[in-house]
Design a protein around this motif. Structure first.
Motif, PDB file in Angstrom:
ATOM      1  N   MET A 148       0.835  -1.202   0.000  1.00 17.22           N
ATOM      2  CA  MET A 148       0.000   0.000   0.000  1.00 17.22           C
ATOM      3  C   MET A 148       0.869   1.250   0.000  1.00 17.22           C
ATOM      4  SD  MET A 148      -3.495  -0.476   0.714  1.00 17.22           S
ATOM      5  CE  MET A 148      -3.933   0.530   2.133  1.00 17.22           C
ATOM      6  N   ILE A 149       0.458   2.260  -0.747  1.00 15.98           N
ATOM      7  CA  ILE A 149       1.280   3.455  -0.901  1.00 15.98           C
ATOM      8  C   ILE A 149       1.503   4.179   0.414  1.00 15.98           C
ATOM      9  CG2 ILE A 149      -0.634   5.017  -1.435  1.00 15.98           C
ATOM     10  CD1 ILE A 149       1.233   6.264  -3.571  1.00 15.98           C
ATOM     11  N   ASN A 150       0.536   4.087   1.349  1.00 17.74           N
ATOM     12  CA  ASN A 150       0.710   4.807   2.614  1.00 17.74           C
ATOM     13  C   ASN A 150       1.571   4.048   3.621  1.00 17.74           C
ATOM     14  OD1 ASN A 150      -1.162   2.858   3.201  1.00 17.74           O
ATOM     15  ND2 ASN A 150      -2.611   4.213   4.225  1.00 17.74           N
ATOM     16  N   GLU A 151       2.048   2.845   3.267  1.00 18.04           N
ATOM     17  CA  GLU A 151       2.965   2.121   4.147  1.00 18.04           C
ATOM     18  C   GLU A 151       4.276   2.879   4.331  1.00 18.04           C
ATOM     19  OE1 GLU A 151       3.749  -1.971   3.260  1.00 18.04           O
ATOM     20  OE2 GLU A 151       1.708  -2.327   2.567  1.00 18.04           O
ATOM     21  N   SER A 152       4.687   3.624   3.304  1.00 18.42           N
ATOM     22  CA  SER A 152       5.986   4.300   3.359  1.00 18.42           C
ATOM     23  C   SER A 152       6.079   5.272   4.515  1.00 18.42           C
ATOM     24  CB  SER A 152       6.255   5.027   2.040  1.00 18.42           C
ATOM     25  OG  SER A 152       6.489   4.114   1.002  1.00 18.42           O
ATOM     26  N   PHE A 153       4.980   5.971   4.803  1.00 12.47           N
ATOM     27  CA  PHE A 153       5.013   6.921   5.915  1.00 12.47           C
ATOM     28  C   PHE A 153       5.084   6.178   7.244  1.00 12.47           C
ATOM     29  CE2 PHE A 153       3.410   9.987   8.964  1.00 12.47           C
ATOM     30  CZ  PHE A 153       4.051  11.143   8.580  1.00 12.47           C
ATOM     31  N   ASN A 154       4.325   5.097   7.358  1.00  9.09           N
ATOM     32  CA  ASN A 154       4.358   4.317   8.590  1.00  9.09           C
ATOM     33  C   ASN A 154       5.738   3.729   8.841  1.00  9.09           C
ATOM     34  OD1 ASN A 154       1.612   4.825   8.460  1.00  9.09           O
ATOM     35  ND2 ASN A 154       1.072   2.761   7.823  1.00  9.09           N
ATOM     36  N   SER A 155       6.434   3.345   7.766  1.00  9.71           N
ATOM     37  CA  SER A 155       7.716   2.642   7.895  1.00  9.71           C
ATOM     38  C   SER A 155       8.915   3.574   7.984  1.00  9.71           C
ATOM     39  CB  SER A 155       7.916   1.694   6.710  1.00  9.71           C
ATOM     40  OG  SER A 155       6.877   0.748   6.627  1.00  9.71           O
ATOM     41  N   GLY A 156       8.867   4.700   7.256  1.00  7.53           N
ATOM     42  CA  GLY A 156      10.048   5.554   7.186  1.00  7.53           C
ATOM     43  C   GLY A 156       9.790   7.026   7.297  1.00  7.53           C
ATOM     44  N   GLY A 157       8.553   7.425   7.641  1.00  8.81           N
ATOM     45  CA  GLY A 157       8.267   8.836   7.830  1.00  8.81           C
ATOM     46  C   GLY A 157       8.200   9.601   6.519  1.00  8.81           C
ATOM     47  N   ILE A 158       8.303  10.911   6.628  1.00  8.68           N
ATOM     48  CA  ILE A 158       8.134  11.777   5.469  1.00  8.68           C
ATOM     49  C   ILE A 158       9.221  11.542   4.427  1.00  8.68           C
ATOM     50  CG2 ILE A 158       9.391  13.674   6.566  1.00  8.68           C
ATOM     51  CD1 ILE A 158       6.410  13.915   4.099  1.00  8.68           C
ATOM     52  N   GLY A 159      10.445  11.223   4.861  1.00  6.08           N
ATOM     53  CA  GLY A 159      11.528  10.990   3.903  1.00  6.08           C
ATOM     54  C   GLY A 159      11.240   9.798   3.009  1.00  6.08           C
ATOM     55  N   CYS A 160      10.687   8.726   3.579  1.00  7.15           N
ATOM     56  CA  CYS A 160      10.366   7.530   2.808  1.00  7.15           C
ATOM     57  C   CYS A 160       9.197   7.800   1.857  1.00  7.15           C
ATOM     58  CB  CYS A 160      10.047   6.377   3.747  1.00  7.15           C
ATOM     59  SG  CYS A 160       9.901   4.780   2.932  1.00  7.15           S
ATOM     60  N   THR A 161       8.226   8.583   2.302  1.00  6.52           N
ATOM     61  CA  THR A 161       7.109   8.936   1.431  1.00  6.52           C
ATOM     62  C   THR A 161       7.592   9.789   0.267  1.00  6.52           C
ATOM     63  OG1 THR A 161       5.584   8.875   3.306  1.00  6.52           O
ATOM     64  CG2 THR A 161       4.846  10.053   1.351  1.00  6.52           C
ATOM     65  N   TRP A 162       8.462  10.732   0.555  1.00  7.87           N
ATOM     66  CA  TRP A 162       9.062  11.581  -0.476  1.00  7.87           C
ATOM     67  C   TRP A 162       9.753  10.700  -1.522  1.00  7.87           C
ATOM     68  CZ3 TRP A 162      11.697  16.785   1.108  1.00  7.87           C
ATOM     69  CH2 TRP A 162      12.207  17.435  -0.013  1.00  7.87           C
ATOM     70  N   LYS A 163      10.584   9.770  -1.084  1.00  4.77           N
ATOM     71  CA  LYS A 163      11.300   8.877  -2.008  1.00  4.77           C
ATOM     72  C   LYS A 163      10.323   8.034  -2.808  1.00  4.77           C
ATOM     73  CE  LYS A 163      14.848   5.255  -2.183  1.00  4.77           C
ATOM     74  NZ  LYS A 163      15.806   4.431  -1.390  1.00  4.77           N
ATOM     75  N   THR A 164       9.271   7.543  -2.161  1.00  2.34           N
ATOM     76  CA  THR A 164       8.286   6.698  -2.839  1.00  2.34           C
ATOM     77  C   THR A 164       7.606   7.445  -3.979  1.00  2.34           C
ATOM     78  OG1 THR A 164       7.858   5.367  -0.859  1.00  2.34           O
ATOM     79  CG2 THR A 164       6.130   5.416  -2.528  1.00  2.34           C
ATOM     80  N   ILE A 165       7.153   8.653  -3.726  1.00  2.00           N
ATOM     81  CA  ILE A 165       6.444   9.415  -4.759  1.00  2.00           C
ATOM     82  C   ILE A 165       7.382   9.790  -5.897  1.00  2.00           C
ATOM     83  CG2 ILE A 165       5.106  11.492  -5.252  1.00  2.00           C
ATOM     84  CD1 ILE A 165       3.656   9.333  -3.619  1.00  2.00           C
ATOM     85  N   GLU A 166       8.601  10.192  -5.582  1.00  2.00           N
ATOM     86  CA  GLU A 166       9.547  10.502  -6.654  1.00  2.00           C
ATOM     87  C   GLU A 166       9.860   9.262  -7.488  1.00  2.00           C
ATOM     88  OE1 GLU A 166      12.141  14.447  -5.520  1.00  2.00           O
ATOM     89  OE2 GLU A 166      13.086  12.484  -5.235  1.00  2.00           O
ATOM     90  N   THR A 167      10.015   8.115  -6.828  1.00  2.00           N
ATOM     91  CA  THR A 167      10.326   6.878  -7.540  1.00  2.00           C
ATOM     92  C   THR A 167       9.183   6.467  -8.458  1.00  2.00           C
ATOM     93  OG1 THR A 167      11.717   6.115  -5.716  1.00  2.00           O
ATOM     94  CG2 THR A 167      10.941   4.448  -7.262  1.00  2.00           C
ATOM     95  N   LEU A 168       7.954   6.595  -7.990  1.00  2.53           N
ATOM     96  CA  LEU A 168       6.795   6.160  -8.765  1.00  2.53           C
ATOM     97  C   LEU A 168       6.450   7.109  -9.897  1.00  2.53           C
ATOM     98  CD1 LEU A 168       4.453   5.039  -5.845  1.00  2.53           C
ATOM     99  CD2 LEU A 168       5.619   3.535  -7.469  1.00  2.53           C
ATOM    100  N   THR A 169       6.598   8.412  -9.676  1.00  2.21           N
ATOM    101  CA  THR A 169       6.136   9.397 -10.658  1.00  2.21           C
ATOM    102  C   THR A 169       7.242   9.968 -11.532  1.00  2.21           C
ATOM    103  OG1 THR A 169       6.433  11.292  -9.168  1.00  2.21           O
ATOM    104  CG2 THR A 169       4.324  10.092  -9.045  1.00  2.21           C
TER     105      THR A 169
END
Length: 468
Positions: A148-169
């Protein structure tokens, strides 16, 4: 015709309900409000920004956490917005759980000339390829996997979410804003309330602590929080339906924030900015000076230039209750954002009535089992609001769209989706709802003419009570 409260089974049964989603409207409003208040009020922002920006908290994201990043190819500003669903302190009254979560992730793309802003929502149930993220204080880290896309925040905070969105888009993100939902009520109250149109027969939702009569009315902060939380008491009860309703709430809120009623009232303007900034955390580079420069450069921004789009999606056939992104539409959308080509190529709401405001009841009179469920799923994927799925009162040879004079414009959009159909006007009715009756001659829905055509959004000028 009356609204039929039948929840469609468009996919395998959804997963158990998770904490209610309070964020979609709130975090989108952050950008709309901040951009909106600078329109026609730059002199006030320049003199008053020091006070409100001292409210803002900052949190660094190490460059090493972001890994290999997309190149920045133009002066557009891309801001990642997430909602931090932390339930301590003042937030504990909404239910308690340990840690910090996010159910909403949005990318705000602000054009190079600062004359337009597009907010792209990523459905919280999206199954995507998540990247590896290091462990940080309070976060365990994340291994690369499909989840799930929102797992990144639970697992690594804002930095992981930032990396996830850049990687996907493959879109370069310049800044992030993390928001606290308790500020939502204060923002609405600072605006003097937000007008909405409540569909028939009204709302009576015990879980959201909300009772509202049908029709146009202005909601205060407490009512608005209940409105964006409500789910099962409205429409088809799906989370996608709630997203559509929340986006229309946002359009109304953004328009109110950008109106002369707000911009010409220094007290109201400062109260709104104060409510916004007290509830956000940003990267240290999003400084008061940057905010001031953004305000100055966005002086000419209008409500019609703030647009809202949801990443193209469809229900997952292998993971019940999840959605997957539609390709190549999603990739095309992201490429256009990265290149700042959205203004001329994506339909973002020129129609007076967006699909999200067209409420459709699908009836099966074809004699083919499961047909109405499949058709409803496709229409919902294309952005229509599905009221329900049911058997028609009798078999029908022909497919037709049934509507009243108040629903004529809405019916026309549904009619154009069908390969073969006719219409039936219920002249003595008043509802805006549309009934699609599938007959034995049903031949399917038309394919989109282009790969990006079905990425429909709308701008902040939309009226939730529009009838034509």
């Amino acid at each position: 015709m009356s609204q039929v409260d039948v929840r469609p089974r468009l996919v395998p049964p959804p997963l158990p309900e998770r904490p209610r989603r309070l964020w979609v409207a709130w975090v989108q409003v952050l950008v709309a409000a901040v951009m909106g208040v600078v329109v026609g009020a730059v002199s006030f922002v320049v003199t008053g920004y020091v006070k409100v920006t001292t409210n803002v908290k900052h949190e660094s994201v190490p460059t090493s956490d972001l890994g290999h990043r997309p190149d920045k190819i133009n002066p557009a500003l891309n801001v990642l917005i997430v909602g931090s669903d932390q339930r301590n302190g003042a937030n504990a009254r909404y239910g308690s759980f340990a840690g910090e979560r996010t159910d909403t992730i949005i990318l705000a793309h602000i054009s190079p000339k600062r004359d337009g802003a597009t907010l792209i929502s990523f459905p919280r149930d999206s199954l995507v390829q998540l990247p590896a993220c290091p462990a940080r204080k309070g976060f365990p880290g994340q291994n690369a996997h499909v989840g799930m896309i929102n797992e990144s925040f639970n697992s690594g905070g804002i930095g992981c979410t930032w990396k996830t969105i850049e990687t996907l888009t493959k879109i370069h993100i310049d800044h992030y804003v993390k928001v606290d939902f308790t500020g939502f009520k204060a923002m609405v109250d600072a605006l003097g309330g937000v007008p909405v149109c409540v569909p028939e027969p009204g709302i009576k939702d015990k879980k959201a602590l909300l009772t509202l009569a049908p029709g146009k009315q202005t909601l205060n902060g407490e009512q608005s929080l209940g409105y964006v939380r409500a789910r099962y008491s409205l429409g088809d009860g799906s989370d996608i339906g709630r997203i559509q309703r929340q986006q229309m709430f946002l359009a109304s809120m953004a328009k109110k924030a950008m109106s002369g009623e707000t911009l010409t009232n220094p007290g109201a303007l400062l109260a709104l900015l104060d409510a916004v900034t007290k509830s956000i955390t940003t990267d240290p580079e999003l400084t008061p000076s940057v905010l001031k420069d953004l305000a100055l450069s966005a002086e000419g921004l209008k409500a019609g230039s703030i647009r809202f789009i949801t990443t193209p999606w469809h229900y997952s056939l292998t993971s019940p209750g999840r959605v997957e992104w539609v390709q190549p539409q999603a990739k095309s959308l992201f490429t256009m954002v990265a290149r700042d080509q959205l203004t001329s190529k994506v339909d973002t709401g020129e129609q007076k009535i967006p699909k999200s405001q067209i409420h459709v009841l699908v009836q099966n009179g074809s004699g083919r089992s499961g047909l109405a469920t499949n058709v409803a799923a496709i229409l919902e994927q294309r952005g229509y609001h599905i009221l329900g799925v049911q058997d028609a009162p009798k078999p029908y040879a022909k497919t037709f769209v049934k509507y009243t004079p108040n629903g004529q414009t809405r019916a026309a959009r549904v009619f154009r989706e069908l390969v073969k159909s006719t219409t039936f006007n219920v002249k003595n009715g008043t509802t805006q709802q549309v009934v699609l009756v599938l007959g034995a001659d049903y031949q399917g829905l038309k394919e989109p003419k282009t790969t990006i055509e079905d990425v429909e959004g709308f701008d902040a000028t939309h009226d939730t009570c529009t009838t034509r």
